[in-house]
Write a protein that holds these residues in place. Structure first.
Motif, PDB file in Angstrom:
ATOM      1  N   LEU A 161      47.769  47.305  46.236  1.00 51.10           N
ATOM      2  CA  LEU A 161      46.831  46.306  46.744  1.00 51.10           C
ATOM      3  C   LEU A 161      46.568  46.519  48.225  1.00 51.10           C
ATOM      4  O   LEU A 161      45.435  46.369  48.710  1.00 51.10           O
ATOM      5  N   LEU A 162      47.607  46.888  48.954  1.00 53.10           N
ATOM      6  CA  LEU A 162      47.468  47.138  50.391  1.00 53.10           C
ATOM      7  C   LEU A 162      46.653  48.404  50.637  1.00 53.10           C
ATOM      8  O   LEU A 162      45.684  48.403  51.402  1.00 53.10           O
ATOM      9  N   VAL A 163      47.038  49.471  49.958  1.00 61.06           N
ATOM     10  CA  VAL A 163      46.396  50.769  50.191  1.00 61.06           C
ATOM     11  C   VAL A 163      44.910  50.721  49.875  1.00 61.06           C
ATOM     12  O   VAL A 163      44.083  51.290  50.596  1.00 61.06           O
ATOM     13  N   THR A 164      44.537  50.013  48.788  1.00 54.83           N
ATOM     14  CA  THR A 164      43.140  49.985  48.352  1.00 54.83           C
ATOM     15  C   THR A 164      42.390  48.747  48.840  1.00 54.83           C
ATOM     16  O   THR A 164      41.228  48.545  48.479  1.00 54.83           O
TER      17      THR A 164
ATOM     18  N   LEU B  64      43.894  51.389  40.881  1.00 56.30           N
ATOM     19  CA  LEU B  64      42.892  50.593  41.576  1.00 56.30           C
ATOM     20  C   LEU B  64      42.023  51.438  42.496  1.00 56.30           C
ATOM     21  O   LEU B  64      42.514  52.305  43.219  1.00 56.30           O
ATOM     22  N   ARG B  65      40.737  51.145  42.483  1.00 57.25           N
ATOM     23  CA  ARG B  65      39.812  51.750  43.442  1.00 57.25           C
ATOM     24  C   ARG B  65      39.779  50.870  44.693  1.00 57.25           C
ATOM     25  O   ARG B  65      40.365  49.780  44.731  1.00 57.25           O
ATOM     26  N   MET B  66      39.067  51.335  45.700  1.00 55.58           N
ATOM     27  CA  MET B  66      38.958  50.554  46.933  1.00 55.58           C
ATOM     28  C   MET B  66      38.309  49.200  46.632  1.00 55.58           C
ATOM     29  O   MET B  66      37.320  49.106  45.916  1.00 55.58           O
ATOM     30  N   HIS B  67      38.904  48.147  47.194  1.00 51.65           N
ATOM     31  CA  HIS B  67      38.397  46.784  47.078  1.00 51.65           C
ATOM     32  C   HIS B  67      38.327  46.311  45.618  1.00 51.65           C
ATOM     33  O   HIS B  67      37.424  45.556  45.237  1.00 51.65           O
TER      34      HIS B  67
ATOM     35  N   ASP C 258      37.644  49.197  39.017  1.00 51.04           N
ATOM     36  CA  ASP C 258      37.179  48.215  39.999  1.00 51.04           C
ATOM     37  C   ASP C 258      37.730  46.824  39.709  1.00 51.04           C
ATOM     38  O   ASP C 258      37.966  46.034  40.625  1.00 51.04           O
ATOM     39  N   VAL C 259      37.890  46.525  38.417  1.00 47.60           N
ATOM     40  CA  VAL C 259      38.405  45.217  38.007  1.00 47.60           C
ATOM     41  C   VAL C 259      39.435  45.423  36.903  1.00 47.60           C
ATOM     42  O   VAL C 259      39.179  46.140  35.929  1.00 47.60           O
ATOM     43  N   PHE C 260      40.601  44.803  37.073  1.00 45.74           N
ATOM     44  CA  PHE C 260      41.591  44.781  35.996  1.00 45.74           C
ATOM     45  C   PHE C 260      41.793  43.335  35.598  1.00 45.74           C
ATOM     46  O   PHE C 260      42.221  42.501  36.405  1.00 45.74           O
ATOM     47  N   PHE C 261      41.481  43.011  34.341  1.00 43.88           N
ATOM     48  CA  PHE C 261      41.668  41.663  33.808  1.00 43.88           C
ATOM     49  C   PHE C 261      42.925  41.679  32.964  1.00 43.88           C
ATOM     50  O   PHE C 261      42.968  42.305  31.897  1.00 43.88           O
ATOM     51  N   ASP C 262      43.959  40.982  33.428  1.00 44.30           N
ATOM     52  CA  ASP C 262      45.274  41.107  32.792  1.00 44.30           C
ATOM     53  C   ASP C 262      45.666  39.873  31.993  1.00 44.30           C
ATOM     54  O   ASP C 262      45.727  38.766  32.517  1.00 44.30           O
ATOM     55  N   ASN C 263      45.963  40.108  30.717  1.00 39.87           N
ATOM     56  CA  ASN C 263      46.484  39.075  29.837  1.00 39.87           C
ATOM     57  C   ASN C 263      47.931  39.335  29.435  1.00 39.87           C
ATOM     58  O   ASN C 263      48.511  38.542  28.687  1.00 39.87           O
TER      59      ASN C 263
ATOM     60  N   GLU D 152      27.112  45.310  38.175  1.00 40.01           N
ATOM     61  CA  GLU D 152      26.659  46.463  37.397  1.00 40.01           C
ATOM     62  C   GLU D 152      27.263  47.757  37.956  1.00 40.01           C
ATOM     63  O   GLU D 152      27.279  47.965  39.173  1.00 40.01           O
ATOM     64  N   GLY D 153      27.779  48.589  37.068  1.00 36.26           N
ATOM     65  CA  GLY D 153      28.363  49.860  37.472  1.00 36.26           C
ATOM     66  C   GLY D 153      29.866  49.829  37.672  1.00 36.26           C
ATOM     67  O   GLY D 153      30.494  50.884  37.815  1.00 36.26           O
ATOM     68  N   ASP D 154      30.468  48.637  37.671  1.00 32.77           N
ATOM     69  CA  ASP D 154      31.920  48.536  37.826  1.00 32.77           C
ATOM     70  C   ASP D 154      32.644  49.159  36.627  1.00 32.77           C
ATOM     71  O   ASP D 154      32.141  49.151  35.496  1.00 32.77           O
ATOM     72  N   ILE D 155      33.836  49.659  36.893  1.00 30.88           N
ATOM     73  CA  ILE D 155      34.737  50.121  35.835  1.00 30.88           C
ATOM     74  C   ILE D 155      35.755  49.010  35.608  1.00 30.88           C
ATOM     75  O   ILE D 155      36.496  48.641  36.528  1.00 30.88           O
ATOM     76  N   VAL D 156      35.770  48.462  34.406  1.00 31.20           N
ATOM     77  CA  VAL D 156      36.585  47.290  34.090  1.00 31.20           C
ATOM     78  C   VAL D 156      37.653  47.659  33.060  1.00 31.20           C
ATOM     79  O   VAL D 156      37.348  48.235  32.014  1.00 31.20           O
ATOM     80  N   LEU D 157      38.884  47.320  33.369  1.00 27.43           N
ATOM     81  CA  LEU D 157      40.019  47.541  32.468  1.00 27.43           C
ATOM     82  C   LEU D 157      40.529  46.179  32.014  1.00 27.43           C
ATOM     83  O   LEU D 157      40.739  45.287  32.830  1.00 27.43           O
ATOM     84  N   VAL D 158      40.731  46.026  30.697  1.00 29.19           N
ATOM     85  CA  VAL D 158      41.160  44.747  30.129  1.00 29.19           C
ATOM     86  C   VAL D 158      42.404  44.959  29.282  1.00 29.19           C
ATOM     87  O   VAL D 158      42.407  45.810  28.381  1.00 29.19           O
ATOM     88  N   SER D 159      43.471  44.211  29.553  1.00 28.98           N
ATOM     89  CA  SER D 159      44.648  44.249  28.677  1.00 28.98           C
ATOM     90  C   SER D 159      44.560  43.102  27.670  1.00 28.98           C
ATOM     91  O   SER D 159      43.853  42.122  27.893  1.00 28.98           O
TER      92      SER D 159
END
Length: 335
Positions: A264-267, A234-237, A216-221, A145-152
């Motif tokens: 990925l490394l930086v975050t 990307l946010r941290m973790h 917070d989450v990127f779901f890539d298609n 709950e509260g995550d920001i989710v990006l979906v392609s």
């Protein structure tokens, strides 16, 4: 009784063309002991079909040249020969292939309740695309709950379910799709918070505007440029779920990988691929929960249905042209 089949004739280089498949018609053979005969009503068209045509190492063996083209299917048992698992009239789903009839001993076939949902829905929301969305976003994406989710590919069979599940779980959801109509569908019908039209908007500018706090989450298609752009937000973790890369499937040369991978490394983020068959033992759990959401009106399902096995190639091309809405299904039964 004859069986019309789409036979895989030639491995394509780039986009499959008319030489890739051949429509053949053969008599349906007599059943042997323990076999069932299934009359297909619908077959499923999915972007993954393009990968199955390549003779390369993958999560599943390639379709062999000369075989019926692989696809998900649903239909009814119309004959049995001493098979105790199935009865005439059972509605069943499996990997029956692009053909009007399929014969087997019943292994890999699963009964479904046609009274609870339509046949096409069992190829979409309650089938492999729905299971992919459910486990991809909950188990791999680990949304909370509260995550920001990006979906392609957000208006597609998988992406549309991913975004809706994320909303049900209390997330902010931004979808990327091609065209104003699809973007309006995401917001007005599916309840997404924002939508990005990659065909008319600069993807980097749009992400900066509509994801000002990152994701917070990127779901890539989709892969390619869109994956590269998303990695910059990307946010941290954060968690990146690699479900598909439809923008790359018809490439004649090497796949274009992300240049922003150091994000990925930086975050301290993760990028993980997912294949739905890894979760098959828990399909019943997902189907029960998604079935409840459908009944409550929290989850919406859309199937884009075309007719005629003769129109397989034309319908298949809609996977990559964007000329579809929701789950692409081909009706192959002749009435």
């Amino acid at each position: 009784m004859n069986n019309k089949q789409i036979i895989f004739k030639k491995r394509p280089l780039g986009t499959p063309d008319a030489a890739t498949w051949e429509l053949q018609e053969h008599p349906v053979p007599e059943l042997q002991h323990g076999e069932i005969l299934v009359q297909h009503h619908y077959i499923s068209l999915d972007p993954a079909m393009r990968g199955w045509m390549n003779d390369t190492k993958s999560y599943i063996p390639p379709v062999a040249v000369g075989d019926v083209m692989r696809s998900g299917s649903i239909g009814k048992v119309i004959a049995t020969h001493n098979n105790s698992k199935f009865e005439i009239g059972d509605c069943v789903t499996s990997w029956g292939g692009v053909q009007q009839y399929a014969i087997g001993n019943g292994d890999g076939w699963y009964k479904v309740d046609e009274g609870l949902a339509s046949m096409p829905m069992y190829l979409g929301t309650l089938g492999m695309p729905g299971m992919t969305a459910y486990f991809g976003i909950t188990e791999v994406g680990k949304i909370k709950e509260g995550d920001i989710v990006l979906v392609s590919g957000a208006a597609g069979a998988v992406g549309s379910i991913v975004g809706q599940i994320a909303k049900i779980k209390g997330c902010t959801v931004i979808g990327i799709a091609g065209g104003q109509n699809k973007c309006e569908y995401l917001i007005n019908e599916l309840g997404f918070d924002e939508a990005i039209d990659y065909k008319s908007e600069n993807i980097y500018t749009a992400l900066k505007k509509k994801c000002p706090r990152g994701v917070d989450v990127f779901f890539d298609n989709v892969g390619g440029m869109i994956l590269d752009a998303a990695l910059s937000k990307l946010r941290m973790h954060a968690r990146v779920v690699i479900c598909g890369a439809i923008s790359q499937y018809n490439n004649k040369h090497k796949i274009n990988g992300p240049s922003n991978y150091l994000s990925l490394l930086v975050t301290r983020s993760t990028m993980q691929g997912m294949v739905v068959m890894d979760y098959i033992k828990d399909f019943g759990i997902a189907a029960k929960e998604m079935g409840a959401w459908l009944k409550e009106g929290k989850l919406k399902s859309r199937e884009d249905i075309y007719e005629g096995i003769e129109n397989f190639q034309e319908t298949y091309e809609r996977l990559f042209s964007g000329e579809k809405n929701g789950k692409l299904v081909l009706k192959v039964i002749e009435e």
